[in-house]
Scaffold this motif. Sequence first.
Motif, PDB file in Angstrom:
ATOM      1  N   ASN B  26      13.176 -21.362  -9.060  1.00  0.00           N
ATOM      2  CA  ASN B  26      12.017 -20.742  -8.401  1.00  0.00           C
ATOM      3  C   ASN B  26      11.813 -19.289  -8.819  1.00  0.00           C
ATOM      4  OD1 ASN B  26      10.994 -22.883  -6.932  1.00  0.00           O
ATOM      5  ND2 ASN B  26      12.599 -22.648  -5.398  1.00  0.00           N
ATOM      6  N   ASN B  27      11.799 -19.091 -10.103  1.00  0.00           N
ATOM      7  CA  ASN B  27      11.546 -17.762 -10.680  1.00  0.00           C
ATOM      8  C   ASN B  27      12.664 -16.746 -10.446  1.00  0.00           C
ATOM      9  OD1 ASN B  27       9.258 -18.067 -12.159  1.00  0.00           O
ATOM     10  ND2 ASN B  27       7.871 -17.670 -10.451  1.00  0.00           N
ATOM     11  N   ARG B  28      13.771 -17.177  -9.869  1.00  0.00           N
ATOM     12  CA  ARG B  28      14.930 -16.274  -9.781  1.00  0.00           C
ATOM     13  C   ARG B  28      15.912 -16.679 -10.865  1.00  0.00           C
ATOM     14  NH1 ARG B  28      15.033 -12.830  -5.869  1.00  0.00           N
ATOM     15  NH2 ARG B  28      17.237 -12.349  -6.120  1.00  0.00           N
ATOM     16  N   PHE B  29      16.519 -15.711 -11.483  1.00  0.00           N
ATOM     17  CA  PHE B  29      17.443 -16.035 -12.557  1.00  0.00           C
ATOM     18  C   PHE B  29      18.821 -15.454 -12.280  1.00  0.00           C
ATOM     19  CE2 PHE B  29      16.488 -11.840 -14.152  1.00  0.00           C
ATOM     20  CZ  PHE B  29      15.127 -11.703 -13.926  1.00  0.00           C
ATOM     21  N   GLU B  30      19.799 -16.145 -12.847  1.00  0.00           N
ATOM     22  CA  GLU B  30      21.183 -15.730 -12.627  1.00  0.00           C
ATOM     23  C   GLU B  30      21.924 -15.867 -13.949  1.00  0.00           C
ATOM     24  OE1 GLU B  30      25.067 -17.102 -10.023  1.00  0.00           O
ATOM     25  OE2 GLU B  30      23.161 -18.075  -9.651  1.00  0.00           O
ATOM     26  N   VAL B  31      22.634 -14.822 -14.343  1.00  0.00           N
ATOM     27  CA  VAL B  31      23.388 -14.863 -15.606  1.00  0.00           C
ATOM     28  C   VAL B  31      24.616 -15.755 -15.428  1.00  0.00           C
ATOM     29  CG1 VAL B  31      24.715 -13.475 -17.249  1.00  0.00           C
ATOM     30  CG2 VAL B  31      22.572 -12.599 -16.318  1.00  0.00           C
ATOM     31  N   LYS B  32      24.786 -16.706 -16.335  1.00  0.00           N
ATOM     32  CA  LYS B  32      25.874 -17.676 -16.190  1.00  0.00           C
ATOM     33  C   LYS B  32      27.098 -17.340 -17.049  1.00  0.00           C
ATOM     34  CE  LYS B  32      25.277 -20.487 -13.622  1.00  0.00           C
ATOM     35  NZ  LYS B  32      25.329 -20.312 -12.138  1.00  0.00           N
ATOM     36  N   ASN B  33      26.934 -16.473 -18.050  1.00  0.00           N
ATOM     37  CA  ASN B  33      28.094 -16.134 -18.903  1.00  0.00           C
ATOM     38  C   ASN B  33      29.170 -15.461 -18.058  1.00  0.00           C
ATOM     39  OD1 ASN B  33      25.512 -16.014 -20.300  1.00  0.00           O
ATOM     40  ND2 ASN B  33      26.696 -15.588 -22.143  1.00  0.00           N
ATOM     41  N   LYS B  34      30.411 -15.768 -18.400  1.00  0.00           N
ATOM     42  CA  LYS B  34      31.510 -15.120 -17.687  1.00  0.00           C
ATOM     43  C   LYS B  34      31.769 -13.736 -18.287  1.00  0.00           C
ATOM     44  CE  LYS B  34      33.634 -19.370 -16.270  1.00  0.00           C
ATOM     45  NZ  LYS B  34      34.555 -20.430 -16.636  1.00  0.00           N
ATOM     46  N   ASN B  35      32.385 -12.895 -17.513  1.00  0.00           N
ATOM     47  CA  ASN B  35      32.810 -11.556 -17.952  1.00  0.00           C
ATOM     48  C   ASN B  35      31.657 -10.668 -18.433  1.00  0.00           C
ATOM     49  OD1 ASN B  35      35.479 -12.405 -17.497  1.00  0.00           O
ATOM     50  ND2 ASN B  35      35.516 -13.352 -19.530  1.00  0.00           N
ATOM     51  N   LEU B  36      30.499 -10.838 -17.847  1.00  0.00           N
ATOM     52  CA  LEU B  36      29.377  -9.963 -18.220  1.00  0.00           C
ATOM     53  C   LEU B  36      28.906  -9.174 -17.002  1.00  0.00           C
ATOM     54  CD1 LEU B  36      26.959 -11.957 -20.555  1.00  0.00           C
ATOM     55  CD2 LEU B  36      28.846 -10.466 -21.146  1.00  0.00           C
ATOM     56  N   SER B  37      29.838  -8.629 -16.247  1.00  0.00           N
ATOM     57  CA  SER B  37      29.445  -8.061 -14.962  1.00  0.00           C
ATOM     58  C   SER B  37      28.385  -6.957 -15.083  1.00  0.00           C
ATOM     59  CB  SER B  37      30.673  -7.547 -14.225  1.00  0.00           C
ATOM     60  OG  SER B  37      31.358  -6.638 -15.045  1.00  0.00           O
ATOM     61  N   LEU B  38      28.577  -6.033 -16.046  1.00  0.00           N
ATOM     62  CA  LEU B  38      27.606  -4.940 -16.172  1.00  0.00           C
ATOM     63  C   LEU B  38      26.233  -5.459 -16.599  1.00  0.00           C
ATOM     64  CD1 LEU B  38      29.648  -2.026 -17.783  1.00  0.00           C
ATOM     65  CD2 LEU B  38      28.423  -1.962 -15.612  1.00  0.00           C
TER      66      LEU B  38
END
Lengths: 552, 413
Positions: B26-38
């Motif tokens: 629903n137009n929200r996105f979330e980064v799935k890669n690990k160890n990419l906190s910044l």
Amino acid sequence: MNILLKSGKVYDPKNKIFGKKKDIFVTDGMITSKEKIKGKIDSIIDCTDKIVMPGAIDLHTHIGGGKVNIARLMLEEFHTDNEGKYDSSNIIAPTTIKTGLKYIEMGYTSCFEPALLPINARQAHSEMSDIPFIDKGGYALLGNDDFFLDLIKKNSSQSMINDYVAFILNASQSLGIKVVNPGGINAFKFNQRALDVDEKSKYYDITPRKIISVLTRAIYDLGIPHPLHVHCSNLGIPGNFLSTIETIKAAGGLPMHVTHIQFHSYGNNGDKKFSSASVEIANILNNTDNLTCDVGQIMFGQTVTMSGDSMSQHKNHKHAHPHKWMCMDIECDAGCGVVPFKYRDNIYVNAMQWVIGLEIFLLANDPWKIFLTTDHPNGGPFTSYPHLIKLLMNKTFRDDILAQLPPDVQKHSVLKSIKREYTLNEIAIMTRSAPAEILGLYKKGNFSFGSDADITIYDTKINDIEEMFAHPSMVLKNGTVVVKDGKIKEYLWGKTHTVKPDYDESIQKTLSKYFEKNHTMSLENYQISNQEMIDHIGSKVETTDCKYSRKQ
Amino acid sequence: MTKTSCKIVCPFCSLLCDDVTVSLDNNRFEVKNKNLSLCKKKIEFFNLDKNNRLTPTINNKTSSLRETISTTEKILKKSGDITIINHGVDMAGVRSMLRLASRYDCTIDHVNSKYLYNNIGLVQRTGYMATSLTEVKNRADVIIIFGNDIFKKSPRLVERISSGKSSLGFFKGKRKIILVGNFDANATKVARKIGLVVNLKTDIDMIPKILSQLMQRNDNSTFKLSKSLREIHNIVTKSTYLVASWSASDFNKSSNSERIINSISEFIVERNINYRAACFPIAGNLGDSTSSQVCTWMTGFPSRIKSYGNTFKHDRYLCDSELIQNNKTTDTVVHFSTLSDQKIKLNKSLKNIVLGHPKSKLSCIPDVFIPVGVPGIDYEGIMFRTDNVVSLPLKKIRDVALPTIDDIVREIT
């Protein structure tokens, strides 16, 4: 829109028309016949006392891409004049807008960037899309990229190499393939400082001869109209004419275009160990089928040299004027070097370079095999073409300048003894019909029915040939008057010419894995689609047909 | 949009990583890669919520787009001197900026120009030996990093140049990283992921002296070096492809950042007399490279330009937007901001027009605010990477009815 160009003295070498008084009809941007005109003539252009030629074509001019922009950035002090839209640069490292303005004012309507790095293709096309008026295109650089060299090292089949070459042409939206200092740019990254035609690179154990042989074969097999565009080994080195001849032989009789041949025609005779080998080079040009060249004439004055040949440019950096320079290793793909330089007429070597270029022009028998370039801006800016044409057409003018050069130059040159003066027919061939033909642009450089109405009209009342070619009285691009009496009438944006040979798509799987492992971008993002060209880069794409179906 | 996932090219730092996977719901996105906190924080910052500025405003009052554009035109026409400040846009955004400047005779500056000129100045003064990201990844057996903060500015730099088993195999043995400056223990830890680390703690103003000593040692084997410099000298002299990297903004606290960068370049140029070496400067994260490339090919100058009729002129000082605003030699400032998560400082005493993404943080209420999309999230585009040779295509992943910068500028011009 129907236009009649009435009673001009027409030069259309492809159709064997040489200075014949003739009418030309244009409808909807294309050349047509009187019979096919529907409706009334909307505009009649009186061409009495005018010379009418197809728009000129520059098949080798550095007008877009990383190294061009480095030169613009580096030479901030050159950007001083105040002409033109978006423009504050002079002609040595001109902005995109100025590039278009200056070309169209001289009647050039199609220009081709000869060193388009596939990895940098998006930038090169974006820059060129911001050049107004002209059609453009580029030749993708191969022969120094690690993937290609690894294919050869592994004795991969010619068919697989052909797939790779075809993929690169598609992915980079290019019109041809160029090789610069075959294998040498890559060898420089491994700290080799020279690589002769039969010398093996230390890391890949491959000779330039092998690279030339494989690439000329690929171009031939794929039916790509433009032959392999070759910047030979040993650029600028005294005695390099021998390696130039060996490079030509490496093609094994297959089509080859040797670019800026002047820089590769040096002997090492005489007390200064620098001499002209124009006779030897012209001889091989005159006697080798399937061989064409452009000259890369030098012009006295300030310029900036820019090349993919980082090996040579690093070697030359001590001659930089002003004293600053830049070299770059690029993405396991290629390299580049930017070195500003001033050609001086009182320096023996520079004066000899000027002489050698002219000798090659004048000793080449067939104007269909030799093209007028200065390798802009390496030999001089493209705006010097009218001056160069005068040098070729007027022996007295040429001899007057020769007489002002250092006395040693005349002793070491046959230029004075050459009586030849180019004719308008020959100029029309070498700046219009021949480049169109060698690029496979069948709708350019001629007035055949259906061809693009890119037309340059010169005023015969102007007695000075340099002035006549510098300032056409009118230029039409796709049937629209864009220049009239030296004034810009309308801004138009040209298209990008490409060629798209077939390839086995399995090469993409191999390349995709290679990119994932070794590169820093995905193969998907490396490729440029037609849609991206239109939507984001900003240019329509026109694809030229291959000459025949792929042979292997 | 239904729930799905895709890879994006991340436009929020100069490395333009194209391996970032985001899930979309629903137009929200979330980064799935690990160890990419910044990076995750930076990318997900651009998720929208109901408090964001999704409608145009005039003096903080909601207005129609048509009315806002009309008001913008009126302000621009009445203005005596207009300044455009680039806080980060894609290639089409820079082209639009130049068009707007040409129409209204504006000054253009990039918010990071003062850092940009540290590196550009090097090209214009002497030039340098350069390299690019993939070359560093595959070829660099020794990397010297100067400064103090490079890993925070480019969080994935180490990962991107890490070759491990996946390199082309051009060098054998373990890669060596030399840190010169004020790098903390965490920086050493990060660098250790790709090689053996030597951390030379020093004031950044000492860099020219250190490099000079290393070069003197090259010329004279009896020249004495400190123990730590001897170790560095030993590593450098054995390198086959030495890379020097820095982030220009790290040197801004120095009294002479130009001198530091010059000394690094001279060191690399000298190394190339007999061996191979190259510089790999890191650019800023607000489309600095994109802005400088497009401005250069269209005007001849990378930044700080002013349109005069049909021509652009450049003056590094007279076109400094900070000075112009402080001295009030401009009366209207147009801010272009599609990538920044930082607060944009507006000068209250001037007219302010903001073409900004919906989450723009502004120091005060602008006269006009027009919300625009984010390239690489809301619309496709092109941006340039830090090495200035690679440009990447940005994707559209969110379906929000926001215009692009280019859409708005076309209306105004």
